[in-house]
Design a protein around this motif. Structure first.
Motif, PDB file in Angstrom:
ATOM      1  N   GLN A   1      -2.891  -2.161  -6.441  1.00 11.73           N
ATOM      2  CA  GLN A   1      -2.430  -1.808  -5.154  1.00 11.73           C
ATOM      3  C   GLN A   1      -1.049  -2.091  -5.128  1.00 11.73           C
ATOM      4  OE1 GLN A   1      -3.530  -0.190  -2.566  1.00 11.73           O
ATOM      5  NE2 GLN A   1      -1.478  -0.346  -1.449  1.00 11.73           N
ATOM      6  N   PRO A   2      -0.053  -1.158  -4.940  1.00 17.30           N
ATOM      7  CA  PRO A   2       1.429  -1.402  -4.958  1.00 17.30           C
ATOM      8  C   PRO A   2       1.728  -2.030  -3.636  1.00 17.30           C
ATOM      9  CG  PRO A   2       0.806   1.079  -4.514  1.00 17.30           C
ATOM     10  CD  PRO A   2      -0.390   0.446  -4.839  1.00 17.30           C
ATOM     11  N   PHE A   3       2.772  -2.702  -3.566  1.00 18.39           N
ATOM     12  CA  PHE A   3       3.514  -3.353  -2.634  1.00 18.39           C
ATOM     13  C   PHE A   3       5.122  -3.369  -2.809  1.00 18.39           C
ATOM     14  CE2 PHE A   3      -0.697  -5.360  -2.697  1.00 18.39           C
ATOM     15  CZ  PHE A   3      -0.951  -5.531  -1.228  1.00 18.39           C
ATOM     16  N   ASP A   4       5.769  -2.800  -1.700  1.00 19.81           N
ATOM     17  CA  ASP A   4       6.992  -2.706  -1.840  1.00 19.81           C
ATOM     18  C   ASP A   4       7.694  -4.165  -1.340  1.00 19.81           C
ATOM     19  OD1 ASP A   4       6.878  -2.721   0.961  1.00 19.81           O
ATOM     20  OD2 ASP A   4       7.292  -0.419   1.113  1.00 19.81           O
TER      21      ASP A   4
ATOM     22  N   GLU B   1       8.538  -0.796  -6.608  1.00 20.29           N
ATOM     23  CA  GLU B   1       7.266  -1.610  -6.071  1.00 20.29           C
ATOM     24  C   GLU B   1       6.853  -2.576  -6.944  1.00 20.29           C
ATOM     25  OE1 GLU B   1       4.640   1.688  -5.763  1.00 20.29           O
ATOM     26  OE2 GLU B   1       5.439   2.548  -3.782  1.00 20.29           O
TER      27      GLU B   1
ATOM     28  N   CYS C   1       6.545  -5.839   1.846  1.00 22.22           N
ATOM     29  CA  CYS C   1       5.323  -6.510   1.960  1.00 22.22           C
ATOM     30  C   CYS C   1       5.231  -7.709   0.988  1.00 22.22           C
ATOM     31  CB  CYS C   1       3.987  -5.380   1.257  1.00 22.22           C
ATOM     32  SG  CYS C   1       4.091  -3.888   2.130  1.00 22.22           S
TER      33      CYS C   1
ATOM     34  N   CYS D   1      -7.643  -2.237   1.186  1.00 22.96           N
ATOM     35  CA  CYS D   1      -6.649  -0.997   0.594  1.00 22.96           C
ATOM     36  C   CYS D   1      -7.231  -0.031  -0.121  1.00 22.96           C
ATOM     37  CB  CYS D   1      -5.693  -1.792  -0.160  1.00 22.96           C
ATOM     38  SG  CYS D   1      -4.383  -2.768   0.669  1.00 22.96           S
TER      39      CYS D   1
ATOM     40  N   ARG E   1       1.932   2.694   2.023  1.00 22.39           N
ATOM     41  CA  ARG E   1       1.565   2.474   0.397  1.00 22.39           C
ATOM     42  C   ARG E   1       0.293   3.053   0.077  1.00 22.39           C
ATOM     43  NH1 ARG E   1       5.993   2.797  -1.815  1.00 22.39           N
ATOM     44  NH2 ARG E   1       6.552   3.505   0.312  1.00 22.39           N
TER      45      ARG E   1
ATOM     46  N   LYS F   1       0.883   6.990  -0.225  1.00 19.92           N
ATOM     47  CA  LYS F   1       1.338   7.359  -1.525  1.00 19.92           C
ATOM     48  C   LYS F   1       0.448   7.124  -2.548  1.00 19.92           C
ATOM     49  CE  LYS F   1       5.785   6.369  -3.684  1.00 19.92           C
ATOM     50  NZ  LYS F   1       5.124   6.492  -5.117  1.00 19.92           N
ATOM     51  N   LYS F   2      -0.273   6.076  -2.569  1.00 13.30           N
ATOM     52  CA  LYS F   2      -1.103   5.768  -3.681  1.00 13.30           C
ATOM     53  C   LYS F   2      -2.247   6.818  -3.890  1.00 13.30           C
ATOM     54  CE  LYS F   2      -4.736   2.529  -5.027  1.00 13.30           C
ATOM     55  NZ  LYS F   2      -5.250   1.261  -4.553  1.00 13.30           N
TER      56      LYS F   2
ATOM     57  N   ASP G   1       2.994  -4.050  -8.300  1.00 17.58           N
ATOM     58  CA  ASP G   1       1.417  -3.799  -8.446  1.00 17.58           C
ATOM     59  C   ASP G   1       0.631  -5.029  -8.518  1.00 17.58           C
ATOM     60  OD1 ASP G   1       2.175  -1.166  -8.107  1.00 17.58           O
ATOM     61  OD2 ASP G   1       1.208  -0.779 -10.220  1.00 17.58           O
TER      62      ASP G   1
ATOM     63  N   GLN H   1       3.223  -1.090   7.097  1.00 17.27           N
ATOM     64  CA  GLN H   1       3.770  -0.564   5.685  1.00 17.27           C
ATOM     65  C   GLN H   1       2.785  -0.713   4.442  1.00 17.27           C
ATOM     66  OE1 GLN H   1       6.999   0.284   5.533  1.00 17.27           O
ATOM     67  NE2 GLN H   1       6.964   0.693   3.649  1.00 17.27           N
TER      68      GLN H   1
END
Length: 384
Positions: free
Chosen positions: A114-117, A161, A120, A26, A69, A72-73, A163, A65
């Protein structure tokens, strides 16, 4: 109000390997998207996503997805950079730090968060496990550990989210929770809080939170830092970073304890909390060379932040008042003179003779100013 809850993940060796590969993939993808955004001056989310979406999936092995992300990051990172440049946090335009920031694209560390919604990453609160997407497939049953209070907050208020963070070889999940703010009550009176270096906080009630132990700890850390800096080796640099993190955590722990106690006293007695407005104090005061390091490492701003957010969470009124002459003004007769404070610890009014500990007198002045400020804030607006 927004609150973050950090829980520790307990992955098996196979799960940890998949998480590490995912984090690195990522961040490689984010660095690539950042280079494209910088080269084409494309900082809007929709435009950048159209440009790099297919490449992120084909080249870096991301599914739909996670690729979104990552974009967006990158966009959020450039927004933060723009805000820092506008606020002057990176120095003037001619400075080396400013030129480096704008002259090259943002690069993401291999193990940056790393962000996950929720598509994910999903939470199973009863089992205390999570299911998370990785480049090696979906990992299910990944255990996490947290306190009962943290679990209750996650169940009732988690939104948005989460992280994934690797720090010191350990894995963490940082989740955003949206808590309802309790209604702020009308204070019966105020607790004035004077912040300082020798005494970290002194209240108008006379409660004193001494900073002697913290100052001694910081001096010891400074000596160890000087010894490591003299070595000039890579291992010494790594140890310096670990020591700096440990020192920050220790200061934050002390500030948490102090602010928690002050807020609990205010809530129990139905009073509000007032502190001095100390913004820009480093630019306003002139210090000797041997005092500059002490002031720069003085965690007064963090203590104010802790008091503010803990007060908001408890529904306790909180105000900041003018800090000018709080340690030189007599709270009984109003006489203000530098000679009222002959030394750091003592106050004696030259007009009426009122005497006492200087920090307590300053706390009383902060309390008195809060009384006037709150009346002004809550007064109804005049009718047209």
């Amino acid at each position: 109000m927004k609150l973050v809850v950090q829980v520790k993940m307990l992955p098996t060796p196979e799960q940890a390997s998949a998480l590490e590969a995912t984090l690195r993939a990522c961040n490689r993808a984010a660095t690539h998207a950042s280079a494209v955004a910088s080269a084409k001056d494309m900082k809007d989310r929709n435009g950048l996503q159209k440009e790099v979406y297919a490449d992120l999936k084909a080249t870096f092995g991301l599914s739909a997805q996670p690729a979104v992300r990552v974009v967006k990051k990158v966009v959020d990172a450039y927004k933060a950079l723009k805000a820092n440049l506008r606020a002057g946090n990176l120095g003037p335009p001619a400075s080396r730090r400013h030129r480096r920031a704008v002259g090259s694209p943002i690069v993401f560390r291999p193990e940056a968060a790393q962000p996950f919604d929720d598509r994910c990453l999903s939470w199973q609160y009863d089992a205390r496990t999570v299911s998370i997407w990785t480049v090696d497939g979906r990992v299910k049953g990944l255990r996490f550990a947290c306190s009962p209070d943290q679990l209750k907050t996650l169940v009732e208020h988690r939104k948005g989210e989460s992280d994934v963070v690797r720090r010191g070889g350990k894995w963490f999940l940082i989740a955003t929770c949206d808590l309802p703010e309790p209604e702020v009550y009308e204070p019966a009176d105020w607790i004035g809080v004077d912040r300082g270096i020798v005494n970290l906080a002194t209240t108008s009630d006379g409660t004193n939170y001494q900073g002697r132990r913290l100052s001694r700890y910081r001096r010891w850390q400074a000596r160890k830092r000087a010894e490591l800096q003299a070595k000039r080796t890579r291992s010494a640099t790594r140890r310096l970073a670990r020591r700096a993190k440990k020192e920050r955590h220790h200061a934050a722990h002390v500030n948490h304890k102090i602010s928690k106690e002050i807020v609990s006293v205010a809530q129990r007695t139905g009073r509000g909390i007032a502190v001095e407005e100390l913004g820009g104090i480093r630019e306003r005061v002139r210090l000797r060379r041997d005092q500059r390091g002490t002031l720069s490492s003085w965690p007064f701003h963090q203590l104010g932040q802790h008091l503010a957010y803990k007060a908001r969470r408890a529904g306790v009124p909180f105000v900041e008042v003018d800090a000018r002459h709080t340690s030189q003004r007599c709270p009984r007769c109003g006489h203000t003179e530098r000679a009222n404070r002959p030394d750091r610890d003592h106050f004696r009014c030259r007009r009426c003779g009122l005497a006492g500990p200087a920090d307590v007198v300053a706390g009383v002045n902060v309390r008195d100013r809060a009384r006037s400020a709150w009346v002004f804030v809550t007064a109804p607006a005049p009718s047209p």
